[in-house]
Design an enzyme around this catalytic site. Structure first.
Site, PDB file in Angstrom:
ATOM      1  N   GLY A 208      15.037 -20.963 -30.347  1.00 28.00           N
ATOM      2  CA  GLY A 208      15.370 -21.744 -28.925  1.00 28.00           C
ATOM      3  C   GLY A 208      14.371 -22.843 -28.817  1.00 28.00           C
ATOM      4  N   ASN A 209      14.313 -23.222 -27.743  1.00 32.66           N
ATOM      5  CA  ASN A 209      13.245 -24.465 -27.438  1.00 32.66           C
ATOM      6  C   ASN A 209      13.037 -24.266 -25.974  1.00 32.66           C
ATOM      7  OD1 ASN A 209      14.989 -26.121 -25.644  1.00 32.66           O
ATOM      8  ND2 ASN A 209      16.175 -26.273 -27.391  1.00 32.66           N
ATOM      9  N   HIS A 210      11.997 -25.082 -25.803  1.00 31.47           N
ATOM     10  CA  HIS A 210      11.411 -25.044 -24.082  1.00 31.47           C
ATOM     11  C   HIS A 210      12.127 -25.570 -23.179  1.00 31.47           C
ATOM     12  CE1 HIS A 210       7.710 -23.302 -26.090  1.00 31.47           C
ATOM     13  NE2 HIS A 210       7.541 -24.314 -26.833  1.00 31.47           N
ATOM     14  N   ALA A 275      18.848 -29.601 -24.240  1.00 26.95           N
ATOM     15  CA  ALA A 275      18.466 -29.687 -25.706  1.00 26.95           C
ATOM     16  C   ALA A 275      19.255 -28.950 -26.652  1.00 26.95           C
ATOM     17  CB  ALA A 275      17.063 -29.102 -25.317  1.00 26.95           C
TER      18      ALA A 275
END
Ligand code: CTP
Length: 397
Positions: A208-210, A275
């Site tokens: 995933g990402n932030h 994102a």
């Protein structure tokens, strides 16, 4: 127009206070959230119980309710409201409003308000005509308040002339027209994406990402405030969306791709702030991967570049906006993305700017348009940044 709008209805001491019951009913029927503030004199004309029942909210009459021990915070009430409507507005309350007197809850809420205030006067003919009242009204209009003018006819005193409270239906029409005016995107279909995507490795793990989704959700809400019909496609996010937004929850880049393809054609404006993962595991293990060797290699394959695909399908009457989050050569990379993905403009965030980036409530952006002209903005709340982005889009329409 009024759906989900927060309205404070201030009711003053006037025989016309009985009309406030119909007004509350019409407001609630139109989908507004209504909180009523009665002045002490108004409570002699109409009971709090009537208005509490119709508004489905407690009615406020004073700062402090002795019976319940509840303190009514005038600042909170004022900030809650999208509109403050004072109907009927008595000569006494108009005078207080014009001169900054705040000796009751309603006048204190008025003084604390940042939203549009509308007032519908009701009083006897001679009080209405009196130069003091007219002077107060001139002042109030000069402050930016709006008046729903009284009608002419037989008054409670038996006199005939101006001073009769506008009918509840007329007040509703005025309010609706006012809201429409502040909604330049009324009825426009807008698609916004937000949040991260999660790419499954196995049944318990993902890449995933932030991204928190805060920026995309703020954009969706800003569009909603401008009257747009908003569809929000969101990756996993803890953010709440308002009831007026059609929210589609997705998890992976593939799911986001599919949802975007379904909704893009109908949208006249699309803002892709999600994102999205650029790569996803080639194979998703059916069972949990057990710990074995010192290293583990997962082969990733490219995901579809959703924005680039939307850019290639975009028609002349559609507006497409993308985001670029960069750490080096920010402007150069953003310009390349703008052109490669056929965007109307790109919103650049740099992780090097303090106040910008993941999880925080502020952002600092640069907007670069098709002509490669750039506009830089100060650090602002994400809500204010969202409003700037919407304004930029409105200027393209
Ligand atoms: N985007 C997208 N689909 C992807 C990846 C990104 O639609 N698979 C969109 C994002 O929503 C954003 C814009 O493309 O609006 C920029 O994303 P970014 O990942 O920064 O750009 P890339 O083209 O993937 O370039 P790079 O990763 O090389 O920086």
């Amino acid at each position: 127009m009024l759906k989900n709008k927060n309205i404070i209805l201030g009711v003053c001491g006037s025989i016309a206070a009985y009309k406030s019951a119909s007004l509350v009913r019409l407001l609630v029927k139109a989908g507004a959230n209504v909180k009523v503030i009665l002045t002490a004199n108004a409570a002699a004309f109409i009971t709090p119980l009537t208005l509490a029942t119709l508004s489905k909210n407690p009615v406020y009459t004073k700062y402090y309710e002795e019976e319940t021990g509840v303190w009514s915070n005038h600042v909170e009430l004022a900030l809650w409201a999208d509109y403050i409507l004072i109907a009927p507005a008595s000569a006494n309350t108009l005078s207080k409003m014009a001169n900054g007197v705040c000796d009751n809850l309603l006048s204190a809420v008025y003084l604390s308000a940042k939203c549009q205030v509308l007032f519908a006067p009701a009083m006897d003919l001679d009080m209405w005509k009196h130069e003091s009242t007219q002077e107060n009204i001139r002042k109030l209009l000069a402050f930016g308040n709006l008046m729903i003018a009284p009608g002419s006819g037989e008054l409670a005193s038996g006199l005939v002339g101006e001073g009769r409270l506008a009918e509840p239906e007329e007040i509703m029409d005025f309010l609706n027209a006012q809201i429409t005016q502040g909604m330049p995107l009324l009825g426009r279909k807008v698609l916004v994406t937000a949040g991260p995507t999660y790419e499954a490795i196995d049944p318990v793990r993902f890449i995933g990402n932030h991204s928190s989704g805060k920026m995309g959700f703020a954009i969706a809400h800003a569009f909603e405030n401008l009257g747009a019909d908003v569809t929000l496609i969101s990756g996993p996010s803890a953010e709440q969306s308002s009831a007026g937004i059609k929210r589609i929850n997705v998890r992976s880049a593939a799911e986001m791709h599919q949802a975007c393809m379904e909704h893009f054609k109908a949208a006249s404006i699309t803002v892709m702030s999600a994102a999205v993962a650029d790569y996803t595991p080639e194979i998703v293990a059916k069972e949990k991967i057990k710990k074995q060797d010192q290293t583990l290699t997962i082969t990733l394959k490219k995901t579809a570049d959703i924005l680039a695909e939307l850019g290639s399908q975009k028609t002349a009457d559609q507006i497409l906006v993308g985001f670029a989050l960069e750490t080096t050569n920010e402007e150069e990379h953003a310009k390349q993305k703008l052109q490669r993905k056929n965007l109307d403009f790109i919103v650049l965030n740099s992780l090097n700017d303090s106040g910008a980036g993941f999880g925080v409530d502020t952002n600092k952006i640069t907007i670069i348009n098709k002509a490669l002209e750039k506009k830089t903005y100060e650090v602002k709340s994400k809500a204010a940044v969202a409003a700037d982005i919407c304004q930029e889009i409105i200027s393209l329409l």
